[in-house]
Design a protein around this motif. Structure first.
Motif, PDB file in Angstrom:
ATOM      1  N   ASN A  37       0.820  -1.206   0.000  1.00  0.00           N
ATOM      2  CA  ASN A  37       0.000   0.000   0.000  1.00  0.00           C
ATOM      3  C   ASN A  37       0.854   1.255   0.000  1.00  0.00           C
ATOM      4  O   ASN A  37       0.463   2.266  -0.559  1.00  0.00           O
ATOM      5  CB  ASN A  37      -0.936   0.002   1.218  1.00  0.00           C
ATOM      6  CG  ASN A  37      -1.943  -1.127   1.154  1.00  0.00           C
ATOM      7  OD1 ASN A  37      -2.284  -1.590   0.084  1.00  0.00           O
ATOM      8  ND2 ASN A  37      -2.396  -1.584   2.296  1.00  0.00           N
ATOM      9  N   ASP A  38       2.014   1.207   0.636  1.00  0.00           N
ATOM     10  CA  ASP A  38       2.881   2.378   0.661  1.00  0.00           C
ATOM     11  C   ASP A  38       3.378   2.707  -0.739  1.00  0.00           C
ATOM     12  O   ASP A  38       3.365   3.877  -1.137  1.00  0.00           O
ATOM     13  CB  ASP A  38       4.062   2.148   1.592  1.00  0.00           C
ATOM     14  CG  ASP A  38       3.622   2.069   3.054  1.00  0.00           C
ATOM     15  OD1 ASP A  38       2.533   2.581   3.368  1.00  0.00           O
ATOM     16  OD2 ASP A  38       4.363   1.493   3.853  1.00  0.00           O
ATOM     17  N   ALA A  39       3.804   1.707  -1.470  1.00  0.00           N
ATOM     18  CA  ALA A  39       4.284   1.942  -2.830  1.00  0.00           C
ATOM     19  C   ALA A  39       3.136   2.415  -3.718  1.00  0.00           C
ATOM     20  O   ALA A  39       3.306   3.306  -4.556  1.00  0.00           O
ATOM     21  CB  ALA A  39       4.911   0.674  -3.399  1.00  0.00           C
ATOM     22  N   ARG A  40       1.965   1.836  -3.516  1.00  0.00           N
ATOM     23  CA  ARG A  40       0.800   2.234  -4.309  1.00  0.00           C
ATOM     24  C   ARG A  40       0.421   3.678  -4.006  1.00  0.00           C
ATOM     25  O   ARG A  40       0.100   4.457  -4.918  1.00  0.00           O
ATOM     26  CB  ARG A  40      -0.371   1.299  -3.992  1.00  0.00           C
ATOM     27  CG  ARG A  40      -1.572   1.493  -4.890  1.00  0.00           C
ATOM     28  CD  ARG A  40      -2.685   0.518  -4.542  1.00  0.00           C
ATOM     29  NE  ARG A  40      -2.222  -0.843  -4.594  1.00  0.00           N
ATOM     30  CZ  ARG A  40      -2.646  -1.819  -3.794  1.00  0.00           C
ATOM     31  NH1 ARG A  40      -3.550  -1.581  -2.875  1.00  0.00           N
ATOM     32  NH2 ARG A  40      -2.175  -3.045  -3.901  1.00  0.00           N
ATOM     33  N   ALA A  41       0.470   4.049  -2.741  1.00  0.00           N
ATOM     34  CA  ALA A  41       0.131   5.420  -2.362  1.00  0.00           C
ATOM     35  C   ALA A  41       1.146   6.410  -2.931  1.00  0.00           C
ATOM     36  O   ALA A  41       0.773   7.513  -3.355  1.00  0.00           O
ATOM     37  CB  ALA A  41       0.061   5.539  -0.845  1.00  0.00           C
ATOM     38  N   GLN A  42       2.408   6.025  -2.950  1.00  0.00           N
ATOM     39  CA  GLN A  42       3.438   6.911  -3.513  1.00  0.00           C
ATOM     40  C   GLN A  42       3.234   7.095  -5.007  1.00  0.00           C
ATOM     41  O   GLN A  42       3.365   8.215  -5.530  1.00  0.00           O
ATOM     42  CB  GLN A  42       4.823   6.349  -3.236  1.00  0.00           C
ATOM     43  CG  GLN A  42       5.246   6.459  -1.792  1.00  0.00           C
ATOM     44  CD  GLN A  42       6.591   5.810  -1.544  1.00  0.00           C
ATOM     45  OE1 GLN A  42       7.163   5.172  -2.417  1.00  0.00           O
ATOM     46  NE2 GLN A  42       7.098   5.964  -0.324  1.00  0.00           N
ATOM     47  N   ARG A  43       2.910   6.012  -5.721  1.00  0.00           N
ATOM     48  CA  ARG A  43       2.660   6.138  -7.161  1.00  0.00           C
ATOM     49  C   ARG A  43       1.441   7.010  -7.432  1.00  0.00           C
ATOM     50  O   ARG A  43       1.439   7.845  -8.344  1.00  0.00           O
ATOM     51  CB  ARG A  43       2.469   4.753  -7.787  1.00  0.00           C
ATOM     52  CG  ARG A  43       3.732   3.953  -7.928  1.00  0.00           C
ATOM     53  CD  ARG A  43       3.525   2.754  -8.842  1.00  0.00           C
ATOM     54  NE  ARG A  43       2.443   1.894  -8.412  1.00  0.00           N
ATOM     55  CZ  ARG A  43       2.569   0.857  -7.574  1.00  0.00           C
ATOM     56  NH1 ARG A  43       3.760   0.559  -7.093  1.00  0.00           N
ATOM     57  NH2 ARG A  43       1.541   0.116  -7.243  1.00  0.00           N
ATOM     58  N   GLN A  44       0.396   6.824  -6.627  1.00  0.00           N
ATOM     59  CA  GLN A  44      -0.807   7.613  -6.814  1.00  0.00           C
ATOM     60  C   GLN A  44      -0.526   9.088  -6.552  1.00  0.00           C
ATOM     61  O   GLN A  44      -0.972   9.957  -7.310  1.00  0.00           O
ATOM     62  CB  GLN A  44      -1.904   7.112  -5.886  1.00  0.00           C
ATOM     63  CG  GLN A  44      -3.222   7.844  -6.056  1.00  0.00           C
ATOM     64  CD  GLN A  44      -4.287   7.299  -5.123  1.00  0.00           C
ATOM     65  OE1 GLN A  44      -3.993   6.516  -4.230  1.00  0.00           O
ATOM     66  NE2 GLN A  44      -5.513   7.721  -5.337  1.00  0.00           N
ATOM     67  N   GLN A  45       0.213   9.380  -5.498  1.00  0.00           N
ATOM     68  CA  GLN A  45       0.533  10.767  -5.180  1.00  0.00           C
ATOM     69  C   GLN A  45       1.406  11.390  -6.268  1.00  0.00           C
ATOM     70  O   GLN A  45       1.207  12.546  -6.653  1.00  0.00           O
ATOM     71  CB  GLN A  45       1.236  10.860  -3.825  1.00  0.00           C
ATOM     72  CG  GLN A  45       1.419  12.268  -3.338  1.00  0.00           C
ATOM     73  CD  GLN A  45       0.080  12.979  -3.135  1.00  0.00           C
ATOM     74  OE1 GLN A  45      -0.864  12.401  -2.628  1.00  0.00           O
ATOM     75  NE2 GLN A  45       0.012  14.222  -3.568  1.00  0.00           N
ATOM     76  N   ALA A  46       2.358  10.629  -6.791  1.00  0.00           N
ATOM     77  CA  ALA A  46       3.210  11.141  -7.870  1.00  0.00           C
ATOM     78  C   ALA A  46       2.380  11.421  -9.116  1.00  0.00           C
ATOM     79  O   ALA A  46       2.600  12.440  -9.805  1.00  0.00           O
ATOM     80  CB  ALA A  46       4.316  10.138  -8.174  1.00  0.00           C
ATOM     81  N   ARG A  47       1.427  10.559  -9.410  1.00  0.00           N
ATOM     82  CA  ARG A  47       0.574  10.768 -10.582  1.00  0.00           C
ATOM     83  C   ARG A  47      -0.282  12.025 -10.404  1.00  0.00           C
ATOM     84  O   ARG A  47      -0.439  12.830 -11.335  1.00  0.00           O
ATOM     85  CB  ARG A  47      -0.304   9.535 -10.795  1.00  0.00           C
ATOM     86  CG  ARG A  47      -1.080   9.557 -12.088  1.00  0.00           C
ATOM     87  CD  ARG A  47      -1.761   8.227 -12.365  1.00  0.00           C
ATOM     88  NE  ARG A  47      -2.744   7.890 -11.350  1.00  0.00           N
ATOM     89  CZ  ARG A  47      -2.679   6.849 -10.523  1.00  0.00           C
ATOM     90  NH1 ARG A  47      -1.676   6.004 -10.606  1.00  0.00           N
ATOM     91  NH2 ARG A  47      -3.606   6.629  -9.623  1.00  0.00           N
TER      92      ARG A  47
END
Length: 63
Positions: A37-47
């Motif tokens: 979830n941390d990696a997913r949240a980082q990708r979402q925030q970057a997008r």
């Protein structure tokens, strides 16, 4: 004449053989490896950050 009787086998209560995989498994601790979830949240925030940056630099003036 005495009749020969063979000695009776000893009644050993042998338990079933132990499963060699059970003992190490009992010593392990259950838990997560890495939080996906941390990696997913980082990708979402970057997008989202990229989307906001592009909207600021290239505003959409379409009707």
């Amino acid at each position: 004449m005495p009749q020969f009787t063979s000695p009776r086998p000893l009644q050993l209560s042998l338990r079933k053989p132990r499963n060699p995989l059970v003992a190490p498994a009992l010593k392990r601790q259950a838990g997560r490896h890495q939080s996906p979830n941390d990696a997913r949240a980082q990708r979402q925030q970057a997008r989202l950050d990229l989307r906001h940056l592009l909207r600021e630099r290239f505003p959409d003036d379409s009707p």
